[in-house]
Design a protein around this motif. Sequence first.
Motif, PDB file in Angstrom:
ATOM      1  N   GLU A 187       0.879  -1.457   0.383  1.00 43.98           N
ATOM      2  CA  GLU A 187      -0.247   0.000   0.152  1.00 43.98           C
ATOM      3  C   GLU A 187       0.963   1.339   0.103  1.00 43.98           C
ATOM      4  OE1 GLU A 187      -3.305  -2.578   2.335  1.00 43.98           O
ATOM      5  OE2 GLU A 187      -2.513  -0.699   3.673  1.00 43.98           O
ATOM      6  N   LEU A 188       1.652   1.400   0.280  1.00 42.09           N
ATOM      7  CA  LEU A 188       2.729   2.613   0.505  1.00 42.09           C
ATOM      8  C   LEU A 188       3.807   2.800  -0.494  1.00 42.09           C
ATOM      9  CD1 LEU A 188       4.145   2.320   4.603  1.00 42.09           C
ATOM     10  CD2 LEU A 188       2.591   3.354   4.091  1.00 42.09           C
ATOM     11  N   GLY A 189       3.500   1.669  -1.614  1.00 41.64           N
ATOM     12  CA  GLY A 189       4.643   1.851  -2.695  1.00 41.64           C
ATOM     13  C   GLY A 189       6.038   2.007  -1.951  1.00 41.64           C
ATOM     14  N   HIS A 190       6.704   2.856  -3.650  1.00 41.15           N
ATOM     15  CA  HIS A 190       7.924   3.396  -3.339  1.00 41.15           C
ATOM     16  C   HIS A 190       8.806   2.794  -3.044  1.00 41.15           C
ATOM     17  CE1 HIS A 190       6.503   7.110  -2.816  1.00 41.15           C
ATOM     18  NE2 HIS A 190       5.448   7.510  -2.848  1.00 41.15           N
ATOM     19  N   GLY A 191       9.254   1.569  -2.597  1.00 38.69           N
ATOM     20  CA  GLY A 191       9.904   0.695  -2.890  1.00 38.69           C
ATOM     21  C   GLY A 191      10.060  -0.517  -1.432  1.00 38.69           C
ATOM     22  N   VAL A 192       8.930   0.248  -1.141  1.00 37.84           N
ATOM     23  CA  VAL A 192       8.831  -0.430   1.085  1.00 37.84           C
ATOM     24  C   VAL A 192       9.276  -1.795   0.412  1.00 37.84           C
ATOM     25  CG1 VAL A 192       7.643   0.062   3.040  1.00 37.84           C
ATOM     26  CG2 VAL A 192       8.282   1.845   2.285  1.00 37.84           C
ATOM     27  N   GLU A 193       9.205  -2.234   1.594  1.00 44.48           N
ATOM     28  CA  GLU A 193       9.325  -4.384   1.859  1.00 44.48           C
ATOM     29  C   GLU A 193       8.337  -4.462   2.908  1.00 44.48           C
ATOM     30  OE1 GLU A 193      12.336  -6.943   0.743  1.00 44.48           O
ATOM     31  OE2 GLU A 193      12.778  -4.956  -0.632  1.00 44.48           O
ATOM     32  N   GLY A 194       7.819  -5.295   2.762  1.00 42.31           N
ATOM     33  CA  GLY A 194       7.650  -6.308   4.666  1.00 42.31           C
ATOM     34  C   GLY A 194       8.123  -7.169   5.174  1.00 42.31           C
ATOM     35  N   ALA A 195       8.486  -7.523   6.094  1.00 43.58           N
ATOM     36  CA  ALA A 195       8.798  -8.165   6.677  1.00 43.58           C
ATOM     37  C   ALA A 195       8.231  -8.725   8.169  1.00 43.58           C
ATOM     38  CB  ALA A 195      10.017  -8.572   7.166  1.00 43.58           C
ATOM     39  N   ALA A 196       8.410 -10.012   8.529  1.00 45.17           N
ATOM     40  CA  ALA A 196       8.072 -10.410  10.220  1.00 45.17           C
ATOM     41  C   ALA A 196       9.409  -9.566  10.761  1.00 45.17           C
ATOM     42  CB  ALA A 196       8.637 -11.791  10.834  1.00 45.17           C
ATOM     43  N   ASN A 197       9.128  -9.105  12.099  1.00 47.59           N
ATOM     44  CA  ASN A 197       9.826  -7.704  13.199  1.00 47.59           C
ATOM     45  C   ASN A 197      11.353  -8.220  13.175  1.00 47.59           C
ATOM     46  OD1 ASN A 197       8.493  -5.784  13.762  1.00 47.59           O
ATOM     47  ND2 ASN A 197       7.335  -7.121  15.860  1.00 47.59           N
ATOM     48  N   ALA A 198      11.983  -9.483  13.535  1.00 47.15           N
ATOM     49  CA  ALA A 198      13.468 -10.098  13.064  1.00 47.15           C
ATOM     50  C   ALA A 198      13.799 -10.438  11.704  1.00 47.15           C
ATOM     51  CB  ALA A 198      12.857 -11.522  13.361  1.00 47.15           C
ATOM     52  N   GLU A 199      12.805 -10.169  10.920  1.00 47.18           N
ATOM     53  CA  GLU A 199      13.679 -10.238   9.401  1.00 47.18           C
ATOM     54  C   GLU A 199      13.681  -8.879   9.384  1.00 47.18           C
ATOM     55  OE1 GLU A 199      11.784 -11.615   5.956  1.00 47.18           O
ATOM     56  OE2 GLU A 199      13.075 -11.056   4.682  1.00 47.18           O
ATOM     57  N   CYS A 200      13.251  -8.060   9.430  1.00 44.03           N
ATOM     58  CA  CYS A 200      13.351  -6.393   9.696  1.00 44.03           C
ATOM     59  C   CYS A 200      14.413  -6.152  10.812  1.00 44.03           C
ATOM     60  CB  CYS A 200      11.470  -5.758   9.924  1.00 44.03           C
ATOM     61  SG  CYS A 200      11.770  -4.081  10.107  1.00 44.03           S
ATOM     62  N   ALA A 201      14.443  -6.478  11.968  1.00 42.65           N
ATOM     63  CA  ALA A 201      15.573  -5.680  12.411  1.00 42.65           C
ATOM     64  C   ALA A 201      16.903  -6.711  11.618  1.00 42.65           C
ATOM     65  CB  ALA A 201      15.512  -5.879  13.868  1.00 42.65           C
ATOM     66  N   ARG A 202      16.890  -7.469  11.308  1.00 41.68           N
ATOM     67  CA  ARG A 202      18.994  -8.163  10.862  1.00 41.68           C
ATOM     68  C   ARG A 202      18.545  -7.223   9.491  1.00 41.68           C
ATOM     69  NH1 ARG A 202      16.112 -13.103  12.514  1.00 41.68           N
ATOM     70  NH2 ARG A 202      15.497 -13.478  10.285  1.00 41.68           N
ATOM     71  N   ARG A 203      17.973  -7.239   8.592  1.00 40.63           N
ATOM     72  CA  ARG A 203      17.760  -6.884   7.301  1.00 40.63           C
ATOM     73  C   ARG A 203      18.835  -5.318   7.652  1.00 40.63           C
ATOM     74  NH1 ARG A 203      13.502  -8.042   3.279  1.00 40.63           N
ATOM     75  NH2 ARG A 203      15.139  -6.948   2.052  1.00 40.63           N
ATOM     76  N   SER A 204      18.303  -4.646   8.427  1.00 44.51           N
ATOM     77  CA  SER A 204      18.632  -3.007   8.863  1.00 44.51           C
ATOM     78  C   SER A 204      19.372  -2.667   8.823  1.00 44.51           C
ATOM     79  CB  SER A 204      16.631  -2.320   9.293  1.00 44.51           C
ATOM     80  OG  SER A 204      15.413  -2.237   8.564  1.00 44.51           O
TER      81      SER A 204
END
Lengths: 234, 234
Positions: free
Chosen positions: A66-83
């Motif tokens: 919905e947000l677009g602009h290349g935003v990705e979604g992930a589970a919290n743990a994966e989000c943290a690890r990849r950032s």
Amino acid sequence: MNSTDAAQKAPAKDPWELPDVSGLVVGVLGGTGDQGRGLAYRLARAGQKVIIGSRAAERAETAARELGHGVEGAANAECARRSDIVIVAVPWDGHAATLTALRDDLAGKLVVDCVNPLGFDKKGAYALKPEEGSAAEQAAALLPESRVTAAFHHLSAVLLQDPAVEKIDTDVMVLGEVRADCETVQALAARIPGMRGVFAGRLRNAHQVESLVANLISVNRRYKAHAGLRITDV
Amino acid sequence: MNSTDAAQKAPAKDPWELPDVSGLVVGVLGGTGDQGRGLAYRLARAGQKVIIGSRAAERAETAARELGHGVEGAANAECARRSDIVIVAVPWDGHAATLTALRDDLAGKLVVDCVNPLGFDKKGAYALKPEEGSAAEQAAALLPESRVTAAFHHLSAVLLQDPAVEKIDTDVMVLGEVRADCETVQALAARIPGMRGVFAGRLRNAHQVESLVANLISVNRRYKAHAGLRITDV
């Protein structure tokens, strides 16, 4: 303000000289909530790579689309690890539990807490006082291997999320213990048109910054506004 | 800011419609300190009748002569009795004792607390937490027959006292329980060129406004500034 603005030692460097953060990946825990979604949208729109995290990966992926602009979604743990930088925008209720569960995933990361511990009753909003002093100090206590800062407390989720709004006319108070970490967060805030990131002290002074949102809620109600803050003379 | 700027009930009246306070006498307790002296100077220069109070009448009279603009000096009790609005600008250390001693003199008065309870150590300033919640709530507890508000926390005493400064570019957050009292204080703030008085909540939300001065001190140090605050979108 008594004796507060007396002459101070000259800073070693220009406080507006900030690092280039355009290549860093920004994760947003609680990225499906209003505040997280708004920040993710603004940062991605400014060209930052953003991953939003949620307890359920699917919810995060839906919000990301919905947000677009290349935003990705992930589970919290994966989000943290990849950032590289992880913004904590979860509700205060789930703050301690979420961070405790992600301690290992957040090790070595620059964490930006933007949580406002508030209570609400018939008279409006009021500050809650976390045992650790503030949400940011709670994060620092729970995440000994992360670099914890606090910022992005006073932004209107309505303005952040409104695509018709080109500029957000506000400053972002950035708090932390390590100058380089604060400067990275200040630079991140400055990516968003209209915003500046302004260093505003150590984490022990985060409580009043977090809870000032209760006052801005009163302002919004009285003036039918989406109030923000500018720091004058800087 | 989550769910903070949702639609609110329309105010019954224009929040910028403020009373005429030009005929009111303003007392400043602690008027020989930097903050009190600065406020007295600005208000008197704007045409307000100002009486500064001190424990020793003679000290107040000397300071008043230095300030000019018709400022008078008196002992605290006389200052309180002769004033319609009484600004409390005493050091936090003497706050409770001063107000307790003046309880009768302050009965019926509109009291404006501008005290910032702060501690200082090698790392800078930090918030003190008064037992009552804030200096303003302490004042309200000690002065049951007064109308207590809080305001004027974030002003630079240096700028206030500098005659070369024509305008003070800042907003004044005004807190209190009674709308009419807050509006009187907002109108008083607006007498000073460049300032607006903005309603910013009830006294239970005064602590964070008072202690935000610790953050402004950090800003001043980092940016070599005399920082103030503007509220955007109002």
